[in-house]
Motif scaffolding. Structure first.
Motif, PDB file in Angstrom:
ATOM      1  N   ALA A   1      14.149  -1.645 -10.691  1.00  0.00           N
ATOM      2  CA  ALA A   1      15.005  -1.346  -9.734  1.00  0.00           C
ATOM      3  C   ALA A   1      14.139  -0.231  -9.042  1.00  0.00           C
ATOM      4  CB  ALA A   1      16.480  -0.701  -9.896  1.00  0.00           C
ATOM      5  N   PRO A   2      13.932  -0.116  -7.866  1.00  0.00           N
ATOM      6  CA  PRO A   2      13.003   0.912  -7.166  1.00  0.00           C
ATOM      7  C   PRO A   2      13.838   2.132  -7.078  1.00  0.00           C
ATOM      8  CG  PRO A   2      13.934  -0.538  -5.423  1.00  0.00           C
ATOM      9  CD  PRO A   2      14.086  -1.251  -6.547  1.00  0.00           C
ATOM     10  N   ALA A   3      13.451   3.489  -7.335  1.00  0.00           N
ATOM     11  CA  ALA A   3      14.098   4.745  -7.476  1.00  0.00           C
ATOM     12  C   ALA A   3      13.487   5.544  -6.219  1.00  0.00           C
ATOM     13  CB  ALA A   3      13.723   5.521  -8.712  1.00  0.00           C
ATOM     14  N   LEU A   4      12.310   5.300  -5.901  1.00  0.00           N
ATOM     15  CA  LEU A   4      11.677   6.083  -4.602  1.00  0.00           C
ATOM     16  C   LEU A   4      10.613   5.337  -4.139  1.00  0.00           C
ATOM     17  CD1 LEU A   4      10.847   9.884  -4.614  1.00  0.00           C
ATOM     18  CD2 LEU A   4       8.897   8.037  -4.211  1.00  0.00           C
ATOM     19  N   THR A   5      10.390   5.208  -2.638  1.00  0.00           N
ATOM     20  CA  THR A   5       9.505   4.808  -2.029  1.00  0.00           C
ATOM     21  C   THR A   5       8.898   5.511  -0.944  1.00  0.00           C
ATOM     22  OG1 THR A   5      10.716   3.352  -0.743  1.00  0.00           O
ATOM     23  CG2 THR A   5      10.343   2.295  -2.625  1.00  0.00           C
ATOM     24  N   ALA A   6       7.415   5.617  -0.803  1.00  0.00           N
ATOM     25  CA  ALA A   6       6.851   6.473   0.423  1.00  0.00           C
ATOM     26  C   ALA A   6       6.142   5.294   1.319  1.00  0.00           C
ATOM     27  CB  ALA A   6       6.323   7.514  -0.316  1.00  0.00           C
ATOM     28  N   ASN A   7       6.508   5.227   2.555  1.00  0.00           N
ATOM     29  CA  ASN A   7       5.888   4.331   3.395  1.00  0.00           C
ATOM     30  C   ASN A   7       4.364   4.913   3.666  1.00  0.00           C
ATOM     31  OD1 ASN A   7       5.107   3.480   6.396  1.00  0.00           O
ATOM     32  ND2 ASN A   7       6.664   2.120   5.571  1.00  0.00           N
ATOM     33  N   ALA A   8       3.388   4.226   3.663  1.00  0.00           N
ATOM     34  CA  ALA A   8       2.104   4.360   3.876  1.00  0.00           C
ATOM     35  C   ALA A   8       1.771   4.745   4.936  1.00  0.00           C
ATOM     36  CB  ALA A   8       0.926   3.464   2.967  1.00  0.00           C
ATOM     37  N   ALA A   9       2.552   4.048   6.031  1.00  0.00           N
ATOM     38  CA  ALA A   9       2.265   4.409   7.320  1.00  0.00           C
ATOM     39  C   ALA A   9       2.776   5.522   8.087  1.00  0.00           C
ATOM     40  CB  ALA A   9       2.635   2.899   8.351  1.00  0.00           C
ATOM     41  N   THR A  10       4.234   6.090   7.600  1.00  0.00           N
ATOM     42  CA  THR A  10       4.837   6.781   8.094  1.00  0.00           C
ATOM     43  C   THR A  10       4.950   8.052   7.307  1.00  0.00           C
ATOM     44  OG1 THR A  10       6.935   6.101   7.287  1.00  0.00           O
ATOM     45  CG2 THR A  10       5.947   5.358   9.604  1.00  0.00           C
ATOM     46  N   ALA A  11       4.597   8.044   5.970  1.00  0.00           N
ATOM     47  CA  ALA A  11       4.756   9.101   4.854  1.00  0.00           C
ATOM     48  C   ALA A  11       6.297   9.397   4.767  1.00  0.00           C
ATOM     49  CB  ALA A  11       4.036  10.139   5.327  1.00  0.00           C
ATOM     50  N   SER A  12       7.192   8.520   5.391  1.00  0.00           N
ATOM     51  CA  SER A  12       8.616   8.836   5.038  1.00  0.00           C
ATOM     52  C   SER A  12       9.072   8.383   3.648  1.00  0.00           C
ATOM     53  CB  SER A  12       9.509   8.024   6.159  1.00  0.00           C
ATOM     54  OG  SER A  12       9.291   6.665   5.967  1.00  0.00           O
ATOM     55  N   VAL A  13       9.966   9.085   3.049  1.00  0.00           N
ATOM     56  CA  VAL A  13      10.355   8.803   1.689  1.00  0.00           C
ATOM     57  C   VAL A  13      11.966   8.268   1.797  1.00  0.00           C
ATOM     58  CG1 VAL A  13      10.957   9.831  -0.603  1.00  0.00           C
ATOM     59  CG2 VAL A  13       9.087  10.577   0.571  1.00  0.00           C
TER      60      VAL A  13
ATOM     61  N   THR B   1       1.049  -1.205   0.034  1.00  0.00           N
ATOM     62  CA  THR B   1       0.003   0.063   0.084  1.00  0.00           C
ATOM     63  C   THR B   1       0.924   1.089  -0.028  1.00  0.00           C
ATOM     64  OG1 THR B   1      -0.285  -0.204   2.415  1.00  0.00           O
ATOM     65  CG2 THR B   1      -1.766  -1.298   0.981  1.00  0.00           C
ATOM     66  N   GLY B   2       2.085   1.266  -0.226  1.00  0.00           N
ATOM     67  CA  GLY B   2       3.133   2.284  -0.162  1.00  0.00           C
ATOM     68  C   GLY B   2       3.294   2.517  -1.668  1.00  0.00           C
ATOM     69  N   LEU B   3       3.540   3.934  -1.960  1.00  0.00           N
ATOM     70  CA  LEU B   3       3.957   4.613  -3.153  1.00  0.00           C
ATOM     71  C   LEU B   3       5.478   4.094  -3.534  1.00  0.00           C
ATOM     72  CD1 LEU B   3       2.882   6.042  -5.739  1.00  0.00           C
ATOM     73  CD2 LEU B   3       4.119   8.058  -4.614  1.00  0.00           C
ATOM     74  N   THR B   4       5.523   3.458  -4.885  1.00  0.00           N
ATOM     75  CA  THR B   4       6.851   3.047  -5.407  1.00  0.00           C
ATOM     76  C   THR B   4       6.967   3.653  -6.848  1.00  0.00           C
ATOM     77  OG1 THR B   4       6.874   0.988  -3.949  1.00  0.00           O
ATOM     78  CG2 THR B   4       8.290   1.222  -6.028  1.00  0.00           C
ATOM     79  N   VAL B   5       8.030   3.955  -7.086  1.00  0.00           N
ATOM     80  CA  VAL B   5       8.471   4.648  -8.495  1.00  0.00           C
ATOM     81  C   VAL B   5       9.775   3.501  -8.762  1.00  0.00           C
ATOM     82  CG1 VAL B   5       9.411   6.322  -9.882  1.00  0.00           C
ATOM     83  CG2 VAL B   5       7.970   6.983  -7.966  1.00  0.00           C
ATOM     84  N   GLN B   6       9.421   2.817  -9.806  1.00  0.00           N
ATOM     85  CA  GLN B   6      10.491   1.984 -10.288  1.00  0.00           C
ATOM     86  C   GLN B   6      11.008   2.002 -11.631  1.00  0.00           C
ATOM     87  OE1 GLN B   6       9.590  -2.169  -9.240  1.00  0.00           O
ATOM     88  NE2 GLN B   6       8.109  -2.418 -10.832  1.00  0.00           N
ATOM     89  N   VAL B   7      12.021   1.708 -11.936  1.00  0.00           N
ATOM     90  CA  VAL B   7      12.548   1.907 -13.488  1.00  0.00           C
ATOM     91  C   VAL B   7      13.215   0.561 -13.925  1.00  0.00           C
ATOM     92  CG1 VAL B   7      12.762   4.404 -13.289  1.00  0.00           C
ATOM     93  CG2 VAL B   7      14.767   2.951 -12.761  1.00  0.00           C
ATOM     94  N   SER B   8      13.397   0.759 -15.425  1.00  0.00           N
ATOM     95  CA  SER B   8      14.092  -0.580 -15.937  1.00  0.00           C
ATOM     96  C   SER B   8      14.809  -0.138 -17.172  1.00  0.00           C
ATOM     97  CB  SER B   8      12.986  -1.579 -16.067  1.00  0.00           C
ATOM     98  OG  SER B   8      13.550  -2.752 -16.839  1.00  0.00           O
ATOM     99  N   ALA B   9      15.968  -0.768 -17.447  1.00  0.00           N
ATOM    100  CA  ALA B   9      16.459  -0.565 -18.753  1.00  0.00           C
ATOM    101  C   ALA B   9      15.993  -1.412 -19.697  1.00  0.00           C
ATOM    102  CB  ALA B   9      18.118  -0.565 -18.468  1.00  0.00           C
ATOM    103  N   ASP B  10      15.640  -2.635 -19.496  1.00  0.00           N
ATOM    104  CA  ASP B  10      15.311  -3.807 -20.249  1.00  0.00           C
ATOM    105  C   ASP B  10      14.025  -4.305 -20.252  1.00  0.00           C
ATOM    106  OD1 ASP B  10      15.146  -5.052 -18.073  1.00  0.00           O
ATOM    107  OD2 ASP B  10      16.898  -6.438 -18.448  1.00  0.00           O
ATOM    108  N   GLY B  11      12.800  -3.648 -19.441  1.00  0.00           N
ATOM    109  CA  GLY B  11      11.702  -3.940 -19.522  1.00  0.00           C
ATOM    110  C   GLY B  11      11.518  -5.325 -18.533  1.00  0.00           C
ATOM    111  N   SER B  12      12.419  -5.871 -17.962  1.00  0.00           N
ATOM    112  CA  SER B  12      12.238  -7.112 -17.171  1.00  0.00           C
ATOM    113  C   SER B  12      12.643  -7.032 -15.890  1.00  0.00           C
ATOM    114  CB  SER B  12      12.591  -8.430 -17.934  1.00  0.00           C
ATOM    115  OG  SER B  12      14.141  -8.338 -18.211  1.00  0.00           O
TER     116      SER B  12
END
Length: 677
Positions: free
Chosen positions: A197-209, A183-194
């Protein structure tokens, strides 16, 4: 056996029936009305004034007049009367005015093809499939509000599922944003589509990034949310390549000394030797109590010199700000500059004196040279005189009424326009092409305020009359070639005012093409094969016309006529052909209407006319009802009313009339009515 068919109620021919053609023709007429049913509209509650043969309508409620009690039925104009056809379930009709199809459900007419409420899949410019049930191929997609805000929702069934936005290149995913297995927000990227790697995560309980991949060498910038200009940057770009550096904060509250940057020290600090400040910000002598500070102070022996440099050494393109004296508006003090000369550098861009008073015999600004005649000279792209509180006033004062107080506009120091008081107290505007000879364009008398235009006034054409205009407004409508005047809340035409009472009829009613001076009833006159009669008519208001009407008083089998409209030239003579109607049947008596769509402008002469194929008789205006046509070299004792010409019926009307005085005739003008749209 029934006398009618069970579905369309068509009459059947009975055995041994006399006049079978009557029943057969009746059935054909009903089929003609019902097959490929297309009605003009479904909003009328009463019959139109001049229907055409075969016109069909769906009668709207509440019906009145000849349609009363026929709501929902198909009204068809047949043989000069209305026939009403009751629809049955399943009948379909096309409504021409609305460009849609209706179907009758047994009680009312309904739209034949209502839009579906749900679709199993939808592809817009690209096919959808079982996974991508909505597929869109487009340069952009718009989701907008329906009143206030708008939400785009992506919902998943369980917390361990995905609800995300996947960004692809060539249908290969390279970035994904959303709730990825939690339930936390995640931004992840890929060079090959498979592999992602996570670039940014935001914890749903604490809102820490968290930034699992770290930050690039670009500075990490911190901002104060209450003061966006208060910022701090952590930059590692100056570090050489090598192992990881670890910075640990001490377990105390203290100030950090950063001698290479901006720093404030508390308490006394003594620096020996040469003191240089290279930081971007430094303050000296900041005590708020009584204090004396010296900068370059001390006696200099006779013959010696001292140079005190303040804010010198600026490089090209740099900016230096030097502030002297108290800046607070309530503070006081004196700033004294000694010496024989004060030079302001050539690059000085802004010299702000605040509320100080300045005195100078000559002042040149922007490189302009002042003189004894022009004591203030300004060289600038523009000059601003603005208010100091409310309004502002630029005063040009002269000593005597016979003198001049003017504003001169020049080209290469040669005057081209002058505005002001020139030798008297009247305001004048003068123009010149050579700087020596002047022509007065406008003057305003000081005693009366009366404005005189010394040359003709030219009004620039407007594409339409103004939507709202105050009384007294005059304009030129270039679209209609008319002069307009707003007076008493109404628009008047200056080039075609009414010379007698005039009431413009409402839509559907007829306008008589007379001059308003007739006192008798219209007569009638027989036509002649190939004869054309034209007469002039001046509308006393703008008339939007949808029918041209003539009246046949004595019919003739096979006889036809057409109605003509010609524009007038600068002399009021007929010129260009505006319209030639279709053939009007004169084999029966009564009103004969031809459709047209035209607006006749107030005060503009037009020529109306009739051309005949035979000798049927039509209504004519009495001679006093139409204007006289001027001309001739001897006095005319009989008013001349029409231009009469012979032209074979099968030949098109002349595109340009080609006026000749020999065609002027004393015959009365044919009666033509115009129906308002």
């Amino acid at each position: 056996m029934s006398d009618e068919t069970p579905l369309l109620s068509l009459p059947l021919i009975l055995p041994a029936q006399a006049q079978k053609h009557v029943t057969h023709n009746e059935a054909l007429r009903l089929l003609d009305m019902l097959v490929h049913l297309a009605v003009l509209d479904r909003t009328r509650t009463e019959a139109p004034a001049l229907p055409a043969e075969g016109d069909r309508h769906i009668v709207a409620a509440p019906a009145t007049g000849t349609w009363q009690g026929q709501e929902g039925k198909v009204a068809a104009h047949w043989g000069g009367t209305w026939v009403f056809l009751a629809p049955r379930p399943g009948w379909q009709a096309r409504v021409i005015a609305e460009d849609l199809s209706l179907i009758h459900d047994g009680s009312t007419w309904q739209e034949a093809f209502p839009p579906p409420e749900t679709l199993p899949s939808l592809g817009l410019s690209t096919p959808a499939d079982t996974t991508n049930r909505l597929a869109v191929s487009s340069p952009a997609s718009l989701f907008t509000h329906a009143g206030q805000g708008h939400q785009l929702k992506i919902n998943k069934a369980a917390a361990t599922d995905h609800a995300s936005l996947l960004l692809q290149s060539g249908f290969t995913g390279h970035a994904e944003i959303g709730l990825l297995g939690n339930t936390g927000l995640t931004v992840q990227v890929s060079a090959d589509g498979s592999t992602f790697a996570p670039a940014l995560t935001a914890n749903a309980a604490t809102a820490s990034v968290s930034l699992p991949g770290g930050l690039a060498a670009a500075p990490l910038l911190l901002r104060d949310p209450a003061d966006p200009d208060r910022r701090a940057a952590l930059d590692i770009s100056a570090l050489p390549s090598g192992p990881l550096r670890t910075l640990s904060l001490p377990n105390v509250t203290s100030e950090l000394a950063a001698l290479a940057g901006s720093q404030t020290f508390t308490g006394a600090k003594i620096f020996s030797g040469t003191f240089s400040v290279t930081t971007g910000n430094a303050s000296f002598g900041t005590s708020a109590a009584n204090a004396t500070y010296g900068l370059g102070s001390g006696a200099t022996a006779s013959g010696n010199s001292k140079t005190v440099n303040i804010a010198t050494g600026g490089a090209a393109g740099s900016t230096t700000t030097l502030t002297l004296g108290p800046a607070h508006p309530a503070a006081s003090g004196n700033t004294t500059i000694h010496g024989t000369s004060l030079t302001l550098g050539p690059g000085l861009a802004d010299f702000d004196m605040g509320t100080a008073h300045a005195r100078a015999d000559l002042l040149g600004i922007g490189g302009a040279g002042a003189s004894a005649t022009q004591r203030l000279a300004v060289a600038s792209a523009s000059t601003l005189f603005t208010h100091a509180g409310t309004g502002t006033e630029l005063t040009l004062n002269k000593a005597d009424p016979a003198d001049s107080a003017t504003i001169s506009l020049k080209t290469g120091f040669s005057t081209r326009a002058q505005l002001g008081l020139m030798g008297n107290d009247d305001l004048a505007l003068r123009l010149s092409t050579d700087g020596s000879s002047f022509a007065t364009a406008l003057s305003a008398a000081a005693a009366t305020g009366r404005v005189t235009l010394s040359r003709p006034l030219i009004l620039e054409g407007q594409t339409a009359d103004p939507a709202t205009a105050p009384d007294g407004t005059i304009w030129h409508n270039s679209t209609t070639a008319q002069l307009g005047l707003q007076l008493g809340g109404q628009t008047l035409r200056l080039d075609g005012q009414q010379a007698m009472p005039w009431l413009t009829p409402p839509s559907g009613e007829l306008v008589l093409t007379t001059s308003g001076s007739s006192s008798g009833n219209a007569g009638s006159a027989a036509g002649a094969a190939g004869r054309i009669d034209l007469f002039p008519f001046i509308p006393r208001a703008d008339l939007s016309i949808d029918r041209l009407v003539a009246n046949c008083t004595a019919a003739l089998a096979g006889a036809l006529c057409r109605i003509l409209l010609y524009a007038a030239d600068a002399h009021g003579r007929p010129e260009a052909l505006l319209h030639e109607s279709a053939d009007l049947d004169l084999s029966t008596t009564g009103a004969k209407a031809a459709p047209i769509a035209i607006t006749l402008r107030q005060g503009r002469v037009i020529w109306l006319g009739l051309r005949h194929s035979s000798t049927a008789t039509l209504s004519h205006w009495v001679p006093s009802a139409t204007p006289d046509i001027n001309g001739g070299t001897t006095p005319a004792t009989t008013p001349r009313k029409v231009l009469r010409r012979s032209l074979a019926w099968g030949t098109p009307a002349p595109t340009n009339w080609g006026f000749t005085s020999a065609e002027i005739s004393a015959a009365s003008a044919p009666a033509i009515w115009l129906r308002m749209a």
